[in-house]
Scaffold this motif. Structure first.
Motif, PDB file in Angstrom:
ATOM      1  N   ARG A   1      -6.984   1.872   2.794  1.00  0.00           N
ATOM      2  CA  ARG A   1      -6.387   0.550   2.587  1.00  0.00           C
ATOM      3  C   ARG A   1      -5.318   0.244   3.621  1.00  0.00           C
ATOM      4  O   ARG A   1      -5.286  -0.849   4.213  1.00  0.00           O
ATOM      5  CB  ARG A   1      -5.790   0.452   1.174  1.00  0.00           C
ATOM      6  CG  ARG A   1      -5.393  -0.966   0.777  1.00  0.00           C
ATOM      7  CD  ARG A   1      -4.809  -1.016  -0.642  1.00  0.00           C
ATOM      8  NE  ARG A   1      -4.928  -2.355  -1.212  1.00  0.00           N
ATOM      9  CZ  ARG A   1      -4.076  -3.347  -0.986  1.00  0.00           C
ATOM     10  NH1 ARG A   1      -3.020  -3.142  -0.195  1.00  0.00           N
ATOM     11  NH2 ARG A   1      -4.268  -4.538  -1.529  1.00  0.00           N
TER      12      ARG A   1
ATOM     13  N   SER B   1       0.828  -1.206   0.000  1.00  0.00           N
ATOM     14  CA  SER B   1       0.000   0.000   0.000  1.00  0.00           C
ATOM     15  C   SER B   1       0.861   1.253   0.000  1.00  0.00           C
ATOM     16  O   SER B   1       0.568   2.222  -0.711  1.00  0.00           O
ATOM     17  CB  SER B   1      -0.938  -0.003   1.212  1.00  0.00           C
ATOM     18  OG  SER B   1      -1.833  -1.086   1.165  1.00  0.00           O
TER      19      SER B   1
ATOM     20  N   GLU C   1      -9.827  -6.979   2.533  1.00  0.00           N
ATOM     21  CA  GLU C   1     -10.522  -6.454   1.357  1.00  0.00           C
ATOM     22  C   GLU C   1     -10.772  -7.540   0.317  1.00  0.00           C
ATOM     23  O   GLU C   1     -11.153  -7.269  -0.796  1.00  0.00           O
ATOM     24  CB  GLU C   1      -9.679  -5.323   0.752  1.00  0.00           C
ATOM     25  CG  GLU C   1     -10.316  -4.526  -0.372  1.00  0.00           C
ATOM     26  CD  GLU C   1     -11.530  -3.719   0.056  1.00  0.00           C
ATOM     27  OE1 GLU C   1     -11.832  -3.676   1.251  1.00  0.00           O
ATOM     28  OE2 GLU C   1     -12.160  -3.129  -0.840  1.00  0.00           O
TER      29      GLU C   1
END
Length: 392
Positions: free
Chosen positions: A313, A205, A387
């Motif tokens: 995220r 990320s 996710e």
């Protein structure tokens, strides 16, 4: 909507303004200090790198402290730094002021993101972060163009005095509107926060943030030169063109927040791919005023549409220790900022022209697109990825 989100947006407005407004004033600052365009660009890169230091160092140092007083202290640091920049008699002093102001940036947005997400239900966290970052987009829509206009007519120092005043207003807003958040310090430790960095998805990320943001800023850092030297716009039109870019940021931030609450990874894939297309078109058509106007709006929209998803995220994969990871991601945004400014400056210094930063930004965005695809693929293979279901 919790009033605390408005206060956080006010703080984001002030901090966002000090980061971005110098881009429209870069030619004036370079002329005042008698330095090259690339050297003046270090007032942007130096700021961005200092954000990284503050994002990690100050967030780590204050992780066990109550969040509201920390936000107040960070804004005091911001006011002092901008005042020093406004008073600077040399390039070196101006750089010191930029560094001081930058130290608060990452920690403010990192801690503020956690506070914003704590003020709303779980299914609205990305939207709440987007509301806070609306202050950053408003800084571009309103603050940067008018700050540039003020600097062009009253000297660039007047803009930084105005920013210091906005910092005072933001400080009052935090004191009045942000509630005292219950902060169970006994359940928080630096070791626990550092534990979030054992996650591969956290590091992926961070990489997507650096490259995705770096691509946009590779093109945007020297945009004033592109607009005047390539497209042929008069210098007096630059503030209004920057406002158009800011409108794109506002729309992209709003849309990105709504989309990320449904699927973070799909949202990131869409916006990064769209940004790449826009940068390629912009590089090819920069001599056309109409194409440039359209590209500015779309570049802002697709470039900033990633922000709520990127911030959400990393907080998601950080689990129960999101504060330091959140701050680190703000630092990553600014590593991307510095990367884009540095790489774009290399293109100009090499004599490749004022469209070279756009093409360099496109190349960086290709890397971001590849990395987000890798992150999505690995997340799908992991049964514990938060996710997994919505990103498939």
């Amino acid at each position: 909507m919790p009033l605390g989100l408005i206060a956080l947006a006010i703080g984001a407005f002030g901090i966002g303004l000090t980061e971005f407004v110098i881009m429209g004033l870069l030619p004036d600052v370079a002329a005042d200090f008698a330095v090259s365009e690339a050297a003046a660009g270090w007032l942007i890169s130096g700021y961005a790198l200092s954000v990284v230091v503050g994002a990690l160092g100050l967030t780590a140092a204050t992780v066990r402290l109550p969040r509201k007083p920390v936000l107040v202290g960070l804004l005091v640091l911001f006011i002092l730094g901008n005042s020093l920049t406004a008073m600077a008699s040399t390039y070196e002093v101006a750089m010191i002021g930029r560094v001081v102001a930058a130290l608060c940036h990452g920690a403010f947005f990192g801690i503020g993101s956690v506070v914003a997400s704590d003020l709303v239900p779980a299914n609205k966290k990305a939207g709440a972060i987007a509301i806070m970052f609306t202050g950053l987009t408003a800084a571009n829509v309103l603050g940067v163009p008018f700050g540039t206009l003020l600097g062009q007519h009253a000297g660039w120092r007047s803009t930084f005095w105005a920013i210091s005043g906005i910092g005072v207003l933001a400080l009052i807003g935090i004191l009045v509107l942000v509630p005292v958040i219950k902060h169970a310090a006994e359940g928080i430790s630096l070791r626990k926060e550092l534990g979030a960095f054992t996650s591969l998805q956290v590091w992926l990320s961070l990489g997507v943030t650096i490259l995705g943001y770096g691509g946009m800023f590779g093109a945007f850092t020297y945009i004033a030169y592109t607009l005047t030297e390539v497209t042929g716009f008069n210098e007096s039109t630059v503030p209004w063109l920057l406002m158009l870019f800011g409108v794109g940021l506002f729309v992209g931030n709003w849309l990105g927040g709504r989309m990320a609450d449904k699927s973070i990874d799909r949202t990131l894939l869409f916006f990064i791919a769209a940004l790449l297309v826009v940068l390629i078109a912009f590089g090819a058509l920069a001599s056309s005023p109409v194409a440039t106007i359209v590209a500015l709006f779309l570049m802002g929209g697709f470039g900033f549409g990633t922000v709520p998803g990127l911030q959400s995220r990393i907080m998601q994969f950080a689990g129960s220790a999101p504060t330091l990871a959140s701050g680190a991601n703000i630092g990553a945004f600014n590593v991307g900022n510095a990367l884009g400014a540095w790489a774009g400056g290399l293109g100009i210094a090499a004599g490749l022209g004022y469209t070279s930063p756009i093409w360099i930004g496109a190349a960086i965005t290709v890397a971001a697109l590849l990395l987000v695809l890798v992150a999505m693929s690995l997340a799908k293979k992991s049964a514990t990825a938060p996710e997994l279901a919505p990103a498939s």
